[in-house]
Design a protein around this motif. Structure first.
Motif, short mmCIF file in Angstrom:
data_model
loop_
_atom_site.label_atom_id
_atom_site.label_comp_id
_atom_site.label_asym_id
_atom_site.label_seq_id
_atom_site.Cartn_x
_atom_site.Cartn_y
_atom_site.Cartn_z
N HIS B 99 -13.59 8.13 -8.34
CA HIS B 99 -12.79 9.03 -7.51
C HIS B 99 -11.36 8.52 -7.32
O HIS B 99 -10.60 9.11 -6.58
N GLY B 100 -11.06 7.38 -7.89
CA GLY B 100 -9.71 6.84 -7.78
C GLY B 100 -9.34 6.38 -6.38
O GLY B 100 -8.20 6.53 -5.95
N CYS B 101 -10.30 5.80 -5.68
CA CYS B 101 -10.02 5.42 -4.29
C CYS B 101 -9.16 4.16 -4.21
O CYS B 101 -8.50 3.92 -3.20
N GLY B 102 -9.19 3.34 -5.25
CA GLY B 102 -8.35 2.14 -5.25
C GLY B 102 -9.00 0.91 -4.67
O GLY B 102 -8.40 -0.17 -4.68
N ALA B 103 -10.22 1.03 -4.15
CA ALA B 103 -10.84 -0.11 -3.48
C ALA B 103 -11.06 -1.29 -4.44
O ALA B 103 -10.75 -2.44 -4.10
N SER B 105 -9.59 -2.24 -7.27
CA SER B 105 -8.43 -3.01 -7.74
C SER B 105 -7.83 -3.83 -6.60
O SER B 105 -7.39 -4.96 -6.78
#
Ligand code: SF4
Ligand code: SF4
Ligand code: SF4
Ligand code: SF4
Lengths: 286, 288
Positions: B99-103, B105
């Motif tokens: 979902h591209g949440c960024g958690a 990275s």
């Protein structure tokens, strides 16, 4: 075990009326309504629930205002703009949990969401697995997967070799969920320009997931030219047009009576649905 | 003013209403039509817009730098969607689930994850004979419609009338599309299926606290239950379009109703006036 999924790209093409008729025609099967967002099949089949279960899915963050020190980190990092003024808007929250990992004082907890119900019901044509997604809930894809899995288990338990599913509209996650691993997709379309367009897209999804498809043109006499275009298109794509069903108000009359068309009246509509059903069974046994 | 057009289910004539309303209004007001039915956008078939620009809709997707990764498994633990799996000697990303949440990275202890944009669809805009037009298209095989809907809505013009064509159903894409509207028009047919879907759509807009009204399409095809329901629920029926094969024929050819039958324009203008009154009434009433 064979599973056929009836799809249409978009609702309103008469898909559910056709599935209802299949229910009456097919012997020894399990029915599944995968249109969990706006299920209509129950209106034709009048199921009596045998089992009702809760569907828990997804998560939403919740901030404990007692613990929160208002550092603002969570609002800054949430990519879905779901946190404002140290409160989570559960409609926007995707439940990714990033904020909970970030919060320096562990003020954020994720709680499971009761997202709907699913049922195993008895109908006069055999068992039906169906579901009802709560309003504004996500993860209809997950609920569709659950409905299919339950239908499979049930079919195995009672020794049925066929599952018939009424598919969801669109080409997104619920459709993908309803298609993976199915034996055959039956695409119900209408001779309108939008119908052609929607069919091309849903056929694309079938191809993408390697599910063979067959077409059925409903209300075929409402625009002969477009019907011809669909037939040509299907031919060019190697998709068999298994039936052409004329427009007839008996479909609606049958719906009002809560009966599948094939049981309500013998006419061209019911005859074409019979032809469609025979072609499908022929394809499945090959 | 933002008016969204929803239906609980497709095929009820939502596109007919959206395009005819836009075409009826365009002479007197600035009108924008946004097709948020990104899984099956159809408005363009009727309006034949000239698309002048387009933009890819991307979501950031992680990429693991195996030179830095220690295969500690932290990212796989964090990801709520199981989009990363870590084996003793590899870390795999399943892009369609992300979902591209960024958690991942941000939280990777080795800073081994960077993000790359992955295209999931496109937003296109242009005009059609005086109507500003925007539509989104989800790529075939992609599961997440919401980011594409957001990209379409980001182009909403707040000057004039914006009409949003919503996808069928009552789940997240519908909520995302309808959210923020001043009014929601619900298109239905007088059949048991139509009624069932209408009731679900009404629940959805009520949850979002958006005032609504109903358009009954193909009147005469079924029974009286939709009218009874609207009366009971105190929802106004703002327009009734009869079951008429000549209307169906226009639709099947991709001709908007008010173009094929210009006499309908007045009905759509009256529909708009009724909406305007309901929205103003609400704005003037004291906040509860
Ligand atoms: S769980 Fe994810 S989407 Fe929800 S508020 Fe936290 S960071 Fe935002
Ligand atoms: S990160 Fe935690 S402490 Fe900081 S604002 Fe958010 S909830 Fe409050
Ligand atoms: S968290 Fe970072 S180091 Fe650990 S497995 Fe994932 S990518 Fe590798
Ligand atoms: S960005 Fe979020 S959803 Fe995507 S893989 Fe990382 S943690 Fe999972």
């Amino acid at each position: 075990m064979k599973e056929i999924v009836v799809l249409s790209g978009k609702g309103g093409t008469g898909k559910t009326s056709i599935v209802g008729s299949f229910a009456a025609l097919a012997k020894d099967k399990v029915l599944a309504d995968c249109d969990v967002d706006a299920a209509d099949l129950h209106l034709l089949l009048q199921p009596v629930a045998r089992e009702k279960q809760e569907f828990w899915s997804g998560q939403a963050a919740q901030i404990d205002s007692q613990k929160c020190i208002q550092c603002g980190l969570c609002q800054e990092m949430c990519r879905f703009e779901a946190i404002k003024d140290f409160k989570v808007d559960s409609v926007s929250c995707e439940g990714c949990g990033f904020c909970a990992h970030l919060c320096p004082v562990q003020a954020i907890a994720l709680r499971e969401n009761m997202a709907g119900h699913w049922f195993i019901s008895d109908t006069r044509y055999g068992p039906l697995v169906h579901a009802r997604l709560g309003i504004a809930q996500e993860n209809s894809g997950k609920l569709v997967a659950l409905v299919r899995q339950q239908a499979r288990e049930l079919a195995e338990k009672q020794g049925s070799s066929l599952i018939i599913s009424d598919g969801p509209p669109g080409i997104g996650c619920p459709v993908i969920s309803s298609l993976s691993g199915a034996s055959l997709a039956v695409l119900v379309t209408e001779p309108t320009l939008s119908g052609i367009h929607d069919m091309e897209r849903v056929l694309g999804v079938c191809r993408h997931f390697g599910v063979p498809a067959m077409a059925c043109i409903n209300k075929c006499d409402s625009n002969d030219y477009n019907t011809y275009q669909i037939v040509r298109y299907c031919h060019s794509q190697n998709v068999e047009v298994a039936a052409q069903i004329p427009f007839d108000n008996t479909v609606t009359e049958a719906m009002i009576q809560g009966l599948p068309v094939v049981e309500y009246r013998q006419n061209d509509v019911s005859r074409q649905i019979n032809v469609l059903w025979e072609t499908i069974t022929g394809r499945l046994t090959n | 003013m933002i008016i969204s057009i929803a239906s609980g289910k497709g095929g009820t004539g939502k596109t007919l209403v959206a395009t005819s309303l836009a075409l009826s209004l365009k002479e007197n007001t600035r009108v924008q039509l946004l097709d948020c039915d990104v899984e099956e956008p159809n408005d363009h078939i009727f309006l034949k817009p000239i698309i002048s620009e387009s933009q890819a809709v991307c979501i950031p997707t992680p990429k693991v730098d195996e030179a830095k990764c220690t295969y500690c498994g932290r990212c796989a633990e964090i990801c709520a969607y199981h989009a990363i799996v870590v084996f003793p000697k590899t870390a795999l990303v399943f892009a369609p689930l992300c979902h591209g949440c960024g958690a991942c990275s941000y939280l990777c202890p080795e800073k081994a994850i960077s993000e790359e944009n992955r295209e999931i669809g496109v937003v296109e805009w242009g005009h059609s004979d005086g109507i500003q037009f925007v539509q989104g298209r989800l790529n075939v095989g992609e599961a997440m419609a919401v980011p594409v809907i957001r990209a379409v809505k980001a182009r909403t013009s707040h000057d004039g009338i914006a009409i949003i064509d919503v996808s069928p159903g009552t789940s997240c894409p519908v909520v995302e599309s309808v959210k923020g509207s001043d009014f929601c028009l619900l298109v239905t047919e007088p059949t048991p299926f139509g009624l069932n879907d209408l009731a679900l759509a009404v629940e959805t807009v009520r949850m979002l606290k958006i005032p609504c009204g109903v358009v009954v399409n193909r009147a005469g095809v079924g029974d009286e239950k939709v009218e009874e329901y609207c009366r009971k629920e105190d929802i106004p029926i703002l327009l009734t379009i009869p079951l008429d094969t000549s209307i169906a024929h226009l639709c099947s050819q991709g001709i908007p109703l008010v173009e094929g039958k210009p006499e309908w324009k007045d009905s759509f203008l009256r529909l708009f006036d009724a909406i305007g009154e309901m929205v103003n009434e609400r704005d003037c009433s004291p906040k509860r």
